[in-house]
Design an enzyme around this catalytic site. Structure first.
Site, mmCIF file in Angstrom:
data_model
loop_
_atom_site.group_PDB
_atom_site.id
_atom_site.type_symbol
_atom_site.label_atom_id
_atom_site.label_comp_id
_atom_site.label_asym_id
_atom_site.label_seq_id
_atom_site.Cartn_x
_atom_site.Cartn_y
_atom_site.Cartn_z
ATOM 1 N N GLU A 1 -10.536 28.689 36.451
ATOM 2 C CA GLU A 1 -9.427 29.662 36.333
ATOM 3 C C GLU A 1 -9.153 30.304 37.702
ATOM 4 O O GLU A 1 -10.081 30.508 38.504
ATOM 5 C CB GLU A 1 -9.749 30.725 35.278
ATOM 6 C CG GLU A 1 -10.982 31.539 35.593
ATOM 7 C CD GLU A 1 -10.770 33.018 35.404
ATOM 8 O OE1 GLU A 1 -9.652 33.484 35.609
ATOM 9 O OE2 GLU A 1 -11.758 33.703 35.076
ATOM 10 N N SER B 1 -16.614 30.659 35.161
ATOM 11 C CA SER B 1 -15.621 31.292 34.282
ATOM 12 C C SER B 1 -15.643 30.704 32.884
ATOM 13 O O SER B 1 -16.105 29.580 32.680
ATOM 14 C CB SER B 1 -14.216 31.097 34.862
ATOM 15 O OG SER B 1 -14.122 31.740 36.091
ATOM 16 N N GLN C 1 -9.165 38.821 41.457
ATOM 17 C CA GLN C 1 -9.903 39.993 40.967
ATOM 18 C C GLN C 1 -11.043 40.362 41.916
ATOM 19 O O GLN C 1 -11.263 41.537 42.206
ATOM 20 C CB GLN C 1 -10.445 39.705 39.557
ATOM 21 C CG GLN C 1 -9.341 39.666 38.513
ATOM 22 C CD GLN C 1 -9.794 39.035 37.205
ATOM 23 O OE1 GLN C 1 -10.686 38.189 37.183
ATOM 24 N NE2 GLN C 1 -9.168 39.437 36.112
ATOM 25 N N GLY D 1 10.892 32.256 18.743
ATOM 26 C CA GLY D 1 9.654 32.905 18.309
ATOM 27 C C GLY D 1 9.275 33.961 19.331
ATOM 28 O O GLY D 1 9.694 33.886 20.487
ATOM 29 N N ALA D 2 8.474 34.944 18.863
ATOM 30 C CA ALA D 2 8.085 36.019 19.791
ATOM 31 C C ALA D 2 6.619 36.385 19.612
ATOM 32 O O ALA D 2 6.205 37.489 19.920
ATOM 33 C CB ALA D 2 8.980 37.236 19.568
ATOM 34 N N GLY D 3 5.828 35.418 19.133
ATOM 35 C CA GLY D 3 4.402 35.668 18.925
ATOM 36 C C GLY D 3 3.605 35.498 20.210
ATOM 37 O O GLY D 3 4.163 35.369 21.309
ATOM 38 N N CYS E 1 -12.561 41.178 32.597
ATOM 39 C CA CYS E 1 -12.742 41.169 31.141
ATOM 40 C C CYS E 1 -13.963 40.326 30.731
ATOM 41 O O CYS E 1 -14.491 40.492 29.645
ATOM 42 C CB CYS E 1 -11.484 40.679 30.445
ATOM 43 S SG CYS E 1 -10.878 39.133 31.087
ATOM 44 N N ASN E 2 -14.385 39.433 31.615
ATOM 45 C CA ASN E 2 -15.504 38.563 31.245
ATOM 46 C C ASN E 2 -16.808 38.873 31.960
ATOM 47 O O ASN E 2 -17.811 38.214 31.709
ATOM 48 C CB ASN E 2 -15.143 37.095 31.517
ATOM 49 C CG ASN E 2 -14.278 36.538 30.426
ATOM 50 O OD1 ASN E 2 -14.403 36.948 29.276
ATOM 51 N ND2 ASN E 2 -13.385 35.635 30.764
ATOM 52 N N ARG E 3 -16.789 39.815 32.894
ATOM 53 C CA ARG E 3 -18.039 40.114 33.616
ATOM 54 C C ARG E 3 -18.014 41.504 34.237
ATOM 55 O O ARG E 3 -16.938 42.016 34.586
ATOM 56 C CB ARG E 3 -18.305 39.071 34.690
ATOM 57 C CG ARG E 3 -17.335 39.102 35.865
ATOM 58 C CD ARG E 3 -17.600 37.971 36.829
ATOM 59 N NE ARG E 3 -17.311 36.687 36.201
ATOM 60 C CZ ARG E 3 -18.212 35.770 35.947
ATOM 61 N NH1 ARG E 3 -19.472 35.983 36.273
ATOM 62 N NH2 ARG E 3 -17.870 34.645 35.366
#
Lengths: 446, 273
Positions: free
Chosen positions: A132, A127, A138, A207-209, A67-69
């Protein structure tokens, strides 16, 4: 023999000077919108790598897309001066993007810088969130897929295997990725400071956020025993519970449910205190005073501040966790020099290996050249009018073959023994040393 | 009779090296520094054992006749008990707290050790040796439970303030500290009960009666009682946690009183440390 040496070095085919090139963009060079457009699905990555190899542009290719590269690693037989431009053009064509849109967004690396970049990537040094852990997995997946697809060769095999080793070493020998740097992870880590192993423990998530979901993921990753979820909207609680193998409870059952868990995570919006001191006192009585950890991630707080200080109740709010996150970020940054040292060590090792591979290729080329000259000389001599007997021919063939073996064996054994020769072979002095030209004079002396 | 300090010095050096390993393990993490620290501790314990053995050969008895022997034996049993706990609970993070006490105890013993070894012929026999050795083992186990309880209280305070330092993440969890402390108390309690029984048997054989009114005996019975109460309270959730740790830490004050003041000033026949 030289041929054995070459086999030892590459493990497969013999090659000449092979250069690594890398092009790509990441969170530092491209906005999310562009990163989305140049991302490769696993299937696209394999297809693109195969196409590049088949077109003859490069010999080996691996695409790493997260997602970042999105990065394309290629190996070419000859100089890579024009290679990055070729790869960028392909990148642009593949994603149907005008070249102009990629201007200033794509970085290019070659040789040492390319290897160093990959090693830094797998270490988590490049990262968005320093250290990370996901990137190691990956890259491993991208490498495995490419290897299975046949778009890799000896150079990228070695490069990626070294990279995975670097990633493991950095995580084992430094604290770059050990301390939590998100509020959710910090909260879960704190519960481990109280209960140790979370396996036999029970958690209640209110909560479910998105934040609640992060906490649940972290709790699951740490092996929490049982998970109960309660939310004003039962459907949302049920949906999250289904995804994380938890149990959804009705909102009305919240107070009664407080007796069971060892960990309560509050992640709800609202201006009232949902959890009061008296509720906690009742719960503690019902649970015979067993320790309870309450993590309040709500802003404004959903746990009454008066609950702080109750015996065996550990209460943490976003301020506590935020401070821990900041402290941990600094601690991770302090580990960068140690991680960079590991990266440099492995870059040097890789370059030494690559040079030895190039040296082996050079020797093999020399052997081929000498062999063809030998065949040509023998042919011209024996096919002429005064060609010798078959016995003479056999003796001469044996003699000249041995001569070639001896000539090639000397530099090969030097390459095997002397690490310094495995650095890039440049200049005549290195070549004289490689072929042992200075030594041969001494040996001839009586 | 003279006694060489070579093995004591070797043990001290190894304990110090082990301590360095535990500190590195705490701050830098990684399995290797921890494993090396444990290995050095094992080597130190072996060297220390040979030092005690050498002394035993000189006096033909377990080395408890004097302050040196008692302190050295205590330090050795402290290290052995800690090693047992470390292996049992698979936690190395408190090694850096326990090992300095071992070093301190042994170093003081080496410094104050008399060159001439005194010996009381009456204090001989396997029963007496077991009585003393197991008694010292009990003190060592209580000392470790004290240290673990203090660490628990500090960590509990840090957690409650919500501002943990960097080393905090390396310490064992509160629950683990509590279990380690409880294991240590169980070892101490069983050892002290056994040592007391052996003492009674030995005394009865020697004199034909039991000196129940001796201050050492009375204080020992109090120690047994307070640690037994601690274990009973630990069964109730409401007492577990900081309260139990505080009780355990306070109990050790009575052990210290028994080990020092009672031996020196009050008891009639417990002049051995």
């Amino acid at each position: 023999m030289a041929s054995n040496f070459i086999g030892e070095q590459s493990g497969s085919t013999i090659r000449g000077r092979a250069e690594i090139a890398l092009i790509g963009c990441n969170h530092q060079t491209a906005p999310l919108e562009l990163r989305e457009r140049v991302a490769f699905t696993p299937e696209q990555a394999l297809r693109a790598a195969k196409e590049l190899c088949n077109s003859g542009t490069i010999e080996e290719a691996i695409i790493v897309s997260t997602c970042n590269r999105s990065e394309l690693y290629g190996v070419a037989e000859e100089s890579v001066e024009s290679l990055p431009d070729t790869l960028i053009s392909y990148f642009s064509d593949f994603h149907k993007l005008p070249l102009g849109e990629l201007n200033g967004r794509i970085y290019q690396r070659a040789g040492r810088e390319a290897a160093q970049h990959l090693f830094r990537v797998v270490s988590g040094l490049d990262s968005m969130m320093l250290g990370e852990a996901e990137i190691l997995g990956q890259v491993r997946e991208a490498y495995k897929r490419a290897a299975g697809n046949g778009s890799t060769g000896p150079v990228l095999h070695r490069l990626f295997q070294s990279a995975l080793e670097v990633g493991k070493r950095v995580r084992a020998e430094t604290e770059l990725g050990t301390r939590p740097v998100s509020v959710a992870a910090a909260g879960v880590k704190l519960t481990e400071r109280i209960f140790g192993d979370l396996k036999g423990h029970r958690a209640l998530i209110v909560g479910a956020g998105a934040v609640a979901e992060q906490v649940v993921e972290n709790l699951r990753a740490r092996g929490i025993g049982e998970l109960e979820l309660v939310n004003r909207s039962f459907e949302r609680a049920e949906e999250l519970a289904r995804r994380v193998s938890g149990k959804a409870l009705e909102w009305e059952g919240f107070e009664a449910a407080m007796v069971r868990p060892d960990i309560i995570v509050m992640s709800v919006s609202g201006s009232t205190h949902l959890l009061t001191r008296s509720m906690l006192e009742h719960a503690m009585l019902a649970r015979s005073g067993r320790a309870l950890c309450v993590i309040d991630l709500s802003v404004p707080r959903s746990v009454e501040p008066e609950a702080e200080g109750m015996y065996n109740v550990y209460l943490f709010n976003v301020d506590h966790l935020g401070e821990i996150v900041e402290q941990n970020k600094k601690a991770r940054e302090a580990e960068i020099p140690r991680a960079e040292a590991i990266v440099d060590e492995h870059v040097n090792k890789f370059l030494a290996w690559q040079s030895s591979l190039e040296g082996a290729g050079l020797l093999e080329a020399l052997r081929h050249r000498l062999e063809s000259e030998r065949q040509s000389l023998l042919a011209s001599h024996f096919n002429g009018a005064h060609g010798g007997s078959s016995v003479d021919r056999e003796r001469l063939e044996k003699l000249t073959r041995e001569l070639i073996d001896r000539v090639v064996e000397l530099p090969a054994s030097h390459l095997r023994r002397e690490r310094k020769l495995r650095r890039p072979v440049e200049g005549l002095a290195a070549l004289r040393e490689l072929f042992g030209l200075d030594d041969s004079e001494d040996k001839e002396k009586p | 009779m003279t006694y060489s300090m070579g093995m004591d010095i070797a043990a001290l050096v190894l304990y110090a090296a082990s301590f360095t390993g535990y500190v590195l393990h705490l701050y830098r993490g990684g399995h290797w520094s921890g494993r090396i620290a444990t290995l050095l501790l094992v080597l130190a314990i072996v060297a220390h054992y040979y030092a005690l053995l050498e002394r035993s050969h000189v006096i033909h008895a377990i080395p408890y006749d004097d302050l040196y022997g008692s302190m050295s034996l205590f330090a050795w049993l402290l290290a052995v008990t800690y090693l047992g706990l470390e292996v049992f609970h698979r936690r190395r993070a408190v090694g850096f707290v326990v090992v300095p006490f071992v070093i301190l105890w042994l170093a003081v013993a080496v410094v104050v050790a008399p060159s001439r070894v005194p010996h009381d012929p009456a204090a001989n026999g396997a029963l007496f040796a077991l009585h003393i050795t197991i008694g010292i083992l009990a003190y060592a186990a209580f000392a470790i439970s004290f240290l673990l309880s203090v660490i628990y209280l500090i960590q509990n305070r840090v957690l409650r303030r919500g501002r943990p330092g960097l080393a905090f993440w390396r310490f064992p969890a509160l629950d683990v500290l509590e279990r380690m402390s409880r294991s240590s108390v169980v070892v101490g309690l069983v050892a002290l009960a056994l040592a007391t029984t052996l003492g009674f048997v030995w005394e009865h054989r020697l004199t034909g009666h039991l000196a129940m009114a001796d201050p050492k005996v009375l204080v020992t019975l109090i120690v047994l009682a307070v640690y037994a109460i601690y274990l009973v309270l630990m069964r109730a959730s409401a007492w577990r946690g900081a309260r139990a740790a505080l009780i355990c830490a306070c109990n050790f004050a009575i052990v210290l009183f028994s080990y020092t003041a009672v031996n020196l000033y009050f008891t009639g026949f417990h002049r051995f440390f």
